[in-house]
Design a protein around this motif. Structure first.
Motif, PDB file in Angstrom:
ATOM      1  N   ILE A 182       0.821  -1.316   0.071  1.00  0.00           N
ATOM      2  CA  ILE A 182       0.074  -0.062  -0.058  1.00  0.00           C
ATOM      3  C   ILE A 182       0.888   1.299  -0.054  1.00  0.00           C
ATOM      4  O   ILE A 182       0.671   2.185  -0.690  1.00  0.00           O
ATOM      5  CB  ILE A 182      -1.026  -0.246   1.299  1.00  0.00           C
ATOM      6  N   HIS A 183       1.882   1.181   1.066  1.00  0.00           N
ATOM      7  CA  HIS A 183       2.681   2.498   0.913  1.00  0.00           C
ATOM      8  C   HIS A 183       3.605   2.659  -0.401  1.00  0.00           C
ATOM      9  O   HIS A 183       3.504   3.883  -0.711  1.00  0.00           O
ATOM     10  CB  HIS A 183       3.573   2.323   2.155  1.00  0.00           C
ATOM     11  N   THR A 186       1.195   3.761  -3.326  1.00  0.00           N
ATOM     12  CA  THR A 186       0.667   4.995  -2.880  1.00  0.00           C
ATOM     13  C   THR A 186       1.873   6.095  -3.371  1.00  0.00           C
ATOM     14  O   THR A 186       1.532   7.154  -3.597  1.00  0.00           O
ATOM     15  CB  THR A 186       0.072   5.141  -1.716  1.00  0.00           C
ATOM     16  N   SER A 187       2.856   5.740  -2.481  1.00  0.00           N
ATOM     17  CA  SER A 187       4.174   6.786  -2.812  1.00  0.00           C
ATOM     18  C   SER A 187       4.383   7.070  -4.250  1.00  0.00           C
ATOM     19  O   SER A 187       4.873   8.100  -4.343  1.00  0.00           O
ATOM     20  CB  SER A 187       5.275   6.227  -1.888  1.00  0.00           C
ATOM     21  N   ILE A 190       1.566   9.014  -5.730  1.00  0.00           N
ATOM     22  CA  ILE A 190       1.586  10.514  -5.487  1.00  0.00           C
ATOM     23  C   ILE A 190       3.026  11.228  -5.770  1.00  0.00           C
ATOM     24  O   ILE A 190       2.596  12.423  -6.204  1.00  0.00           O
ATOM     25  CB  ILE A 190       1.662  10.547  -3.733  1.00  0.00           C
ATOM     26  N   TRP A 217      -4.054  17.265   1.302  1.00  0.00           N
ATOM     27  CA  TRP A 217      -4.360  16.149   1.029  1.00  0.00           C
ATOM     28  C   TRP A 217      -4.913  15.554   2.805  1.00  0.00           C
ATOM     29  O   TRP A 217      -5.670  14.922   2.754  1.00  0.00           O
ATOM     30  CB  TRP A 217      -2.867  15.280   0.851  1.00  0.00           C
TER      31      TRP A 217
ATOM     32  N   PHE B 334      -7.873   0.007  -5.314  1.00  0.00           N
ATOM     33  CA  PHE B 334      -6.724   0.442  -5.675  1.00  0.00           C
ATOM     34  C   PHE B 334      -6.703   0.814  -7.445  1.00  0.00           C
ATOM     35  O   PHE B 334      -6.151   1.832  -7.810  1.00  0.00           O
ATOM     36  CB  PHE B 334      -5.698  -0.499  -5.742  1.00  0.00           C
TER      37      PHE B 334
END
Lengths: 290, 560
Positions: A182-183, A186-187, A190, A217, B334
């Motif tokens: 997830i991290h 997402t990183s 972004i 955000w 997602f």
């Protein structure tokens, strides 16, 4: 004439084209419509009466026959006479001015921009940096680095959101993998968005990436997380959350800024002396002459 | 007559008695000219827009006050089914493909579509599909075995569509009419793909294609993938209903969720099939009225391709409430969020195109500005709904209705209106009235925001979708009344637009061939274009061929 915006279609010729007197175009034919009607009636018969389907079937056969001979052995064409004189493309309107052609017509702002990979690199660096305040918070508050990891993983495992602090403080391989996925993703995403956004704010990229975007955000998340997941909302310490976001933004923006910028096509339009770095950017002079 | 449209020519000649009506009708019915077929698509879609608009207004009147009995529950169910089905299948897609039909060959310097007869067939079968859908009204209460209008929603969820819950033929009308329109849509998509790949004029490489053509190309490719599952599902449903198959019959081992998968594998790409052409219009209009070349052409193409791919992998976000399991939910959350990246790139590129430009706020441009603003908000509520827990709470509420109307009306319809004002001079040789256009814009904008901004609120307050009426005292009354008033504003705005369309056809200012001083090839033809489009097949050297012609001393080709 060109200066007045008048175009002569003759100018489109490249030496090979000639104005022909007639053009061959496909001839009009009723059979596509009849075939469509036949197919439609065949289906309509299913909800009305079998006779309608039968009619549709016959129409289909007839239309197929007709269409067949439209294209075989040769396509049925008609000759359309062509307006042989040179066509002048211009507006004959007098009450409305044509839109102005300014010197900015080909201006691409900025003349240099960051590449997509710069955003990805920034996202990865920001993502790593973000783990520092998040980890400190986790250790200081819950005496375990894994609390923050598992809390993030709980975004994927709905049942974890209701688990005890002790459970979230333990190491779970599943949680580590989920949180990393997830991290990480997402990183990167972004980071990509930062890469896309930064050229829009060329003067203060760090301010934008480091503070404005994290606050925006966080504000959006703060306003909706109570609805999305009240339990997660209750467990998040927003001060540390904002600090983590700022860490992400600052490092991401910094790394993106370190990357070599890519030149847009606008740069190639500049005079050689500017491109060579001998003079400043006077890109408006070229178009300004028009 | 030099500036008369084919429509006006036909009307004038018929009124003057030069040609009998039958002859004119026959000419249009048998035409294979892509421009006439495009116009017929647009005309058909406008008729359906009016019909579906009336259905929407009837629903809003019903919901404007609590405990209302203006229409019966059964009629209400029919209205929302017919409204949704009509707007998506018989207004949205035909009108967009109408523009595609008209513009794609002109923009790539071709004389016609690759398969002109197939093109005509595609139009007519779509038209007959629409007629069949509405024939269900005329066949009400058993005439020729026809039931009343379909009442199962535009998604037609199983097992509601099973014979036992939906007796009579109303659901069959829905299925069969969409089968017909699906055939037409695939035919048109095939034509657009082949035309774009094979019939480009000399010099028009793929990376010199106008962005509009690129987006129609991607849209058409998506049609191939998306319409197939819908057609398969409809055939399976027909087998269920006619010969007792059990694909969706849960009592006999079938699966209702299977229908949802099939439907949404079509249904979500369908949103992008509708929205990509809207993007296409904005891609052409924004640069012309900003007097700048489009920013980031390669990025725009890449983002479009990415949207095309990703949109095929997000269908199950319509099914969070089904209970897909954590892994399924996580994947689709997602995937849905990922699509915001290429979409965001597009928005940034439009803003970058406007930025520093010499903006001319003509009617097409102000509709594009409205589009940008509203599409951003629609995207934000879309991201909210892509979070499964949020979706669980609001999936069946008016919040979702507000969200998808924000996309379909706020983005697509605004872009469509922009396209009408922009290309009307090319089609008719006359300008649409700017004054009426501005009235249309402001009335529609106010109406749109009154309707769909405030529709989010009763959704958040728990008002379910598709309810026929509601009791007083739940806090929904005022919001529904405002929504109803907003709908009236939109109707008045649309009447302005229709009046403008008709009036300008006869009294509009003469436009000339290139009234906006634009850059793409369609403006290098007379207005309206002759049947052969180009007397000489053009050669292009850059993405803005008309710029090169107007400014040979400083052509774009030096920079690309």
């Amino acid at each position: 004439m060109e200066e007045d915006g008048v175009i002569q279609q003759q100018a489109q010729e490249d030496g090979n084209s000639t104005i022909t007197e007639a053009v061959q175009l496909p001839a009009s034919t009723p059979w596509p419509m009849v075939l469509a009607l036949g197919v439609a009636l065949m289906l309509t018969g299913m909800v009305t009466h079998w006779a309608v389907s039968l009619l549709g079937f016959f129409l289909m056969l007839r239309a197929s026959w007709g269409w067949f001979f439209q294209v075989l052995p040769h396509d049925h064409h008609i000759s359309i006479p062509v307006q042989a004189e040179i066509l002048v493309i211009t507006s004959t309107r007098t009450t409305r001015e044509r839109l102005p052609e300014g010197f900015m017509h080909r201006k691409i702002i900025p003349i240099e921009t960051f590449s997509v990979t710069a955003g990805i690199k920034g996202g990865i660096a920001g993502g790593i940096a973000m783990t520092v305040p998040a980890g400190i918070f986790s250790v200081v508050r819950y005496h375990s680095f894994w609390y923050a990891v598992n809390l993030l993983a709980a975004g994927g495992f709905v049942s974890w959101a209701g688990q005890t602090d002790a459970f979230l403080g333990q190491f779970h391989l599943k949680g580590l993998l989920a949180a990393s996925a997830i991290h990480g993703l997402t990183s990167i995403l972004i980071g990509l968005l930062y890469g896309a956004m930064l050229p829009m704010f060329p003067r203060k990229p760090i301010l934008t990436a480091g503070f404005i975007a994290p606050f925006l955000w966080t504000g959006i998340l703060y306003s909706v997380l109570g609805v999305i997941s009240p339990i997660l909302n209750a467990r998040i310490d927003w001060l540390w959350f904002v600090l983590s976001q700022i860490a992400f933004g600052l490092v991401c923006g910094f790394v993106v800024n370190l990357q070599v910028k890519v030149r847009t096509p606008q740069f190639r339009a500049l005079p050689f002396s500017v491109r060579a770095g001998l003079h400043g950017d006077h890109s408006d002079t070229k178009d300004g002459k028009q | 007559m030099a500036n008369a449209t084919p429509v006006m020519e036909a009307i004038d000649e018929t009124l003057a008695g030069k040609r009998p009506v039958f002859e004119v009708v026959y000419e249009w019915a048998t035409t294979v000219d892509h421009k006439k077929i495009g116009l017929m698509y647009i005309f058909l879609a406008l008729i359906f827009l009016i019909v579906a608009g009336i259905e929407a207004i009837l629903m809003r009147i019903q919901l404007a006050v609590p405990n209302n009995h203006f229409i019966s529950p059964q009629v209400f169910n029919q209205l929302f089914t017919m409204h949704g089905t009509t707007m998506v299948f018989f207004m949205g897609m035909p009108i967009l493909f109408g523009f595609g039909n008209y513009l794609v060959p002109l923009m790539i310097g071709a004389r016609d579509m690759a398969f002109p007869r197939l093109n005509a067939f595609s139009f007519w079968i779509s038209a007959f599909g629409g007629l069949l859908l509405y024939f269900s009204y005329f066949g009400a209460s058993g005439l020729y075995g026809a039931g009343s209008a379909p009442d199962v929603g535009w998604f037609a969820y199983a097992p509601l569509t099973a014979k036992v819950f939906s007796p009579g033929h109303s659901t069959d009308y829905w299925t069969l009419s969409l089968l017909l329109s699906g055939i037409g849509t695939i035919g048109t998509a095939l034509n657009i793909v082949t035309t774009t790949i094979c019939m480009r004029c000399r010099g028009m490489t793929m990376m010199r294609l106008p962005l509009l053509v690129w987006l129609f190309l991607i849209t058409s490719c998506m049609v191939f993938i998306a319409i197939g599952p819908l057609t398969a599902a409809q055939i399976m449903l027909t087998l269920d209903r006619y010969i007792g198959a059990h694909f969706f019959d849960t009592q006999a081992g079938g699966s209702a969720v299977l229908w949802m998968h099939y439907f949404w594998i079509f249904g979500h790409p369908e949103v992008y099939i509708l929205v990509l052409p809207a993007f296409a219009f904005v891609n052409e209009i924004v640069p012309v009225f900003s007097r700048k070349a489009i920013f980031g052409y390669p990025a725009m193409v890449a983002a479009t391709v990415a949207i095309g791919f990703i949109s095929l992998s997000v269908w199950a976000h319509h099914m969070f409430t089904v209970g897909l399991g954590a892994a399924g939910n996580t994947f689709f959350v997602f995937a849905t969020m990922v699509i915001s990246v290429p979409t965001g790139i597009k928005i940034f590129n439009w803003l970058a195109t406007i930025w520093g430009g010499k903006i001319h706020f003509a009617t097409p441009m102000i509709f594009c500005v409205g589009f940008l603003f509203q599409f951003l908000i629609a995207g934000l509520t879309g991201i909210m709904l892509s979070a499964a827990p949020f979706d669980w709470q609001l999936s069946a509420s008016y919040f979702v209705v507000a969200h998808f109307h924000y996309v379909l009306v706020g983005a697509i319809v605004f872009a469509l209106f922009a396209a009408f004002y922009y290309w009307y001079p090319k089609v008719t040789g006359r300008m649409m009235s700017e004054t009426l256009g501005k009235w249309h814009f402001w009335l529609f904008l106010i109406g749109f925001h009154l309707t769909f901004d405030f529709m989010h609120v009763p959704g958040l307050l728990g008002m379910p979708r598709r309810i026929y009426t509601y009791e007083a005292g739940r806090g929904w009354e005022m919001w529904n009344l405002i929504v109803g008033i907003g709908a009236i504003f939109q109707v008045v705005g649309t009447v302005c637009f229709i009046f403008n369309l008709i009036r300008s056809c006869f009294r509009g200012e003469i436009a000339g061939h290139d009234p906006w001083d634009a850059w793409t090839l369609e403006w290098a033809t007379p207005s309206p274009p002759p049947s052969y489009n180009f007397a000489i097949e053009p050669t292009v050297h850059s993405r803005r061929p008309l710029w090169d012609l107007k400014h040979p001393e400083d052509p774009d080709s030096d920079y690309e």
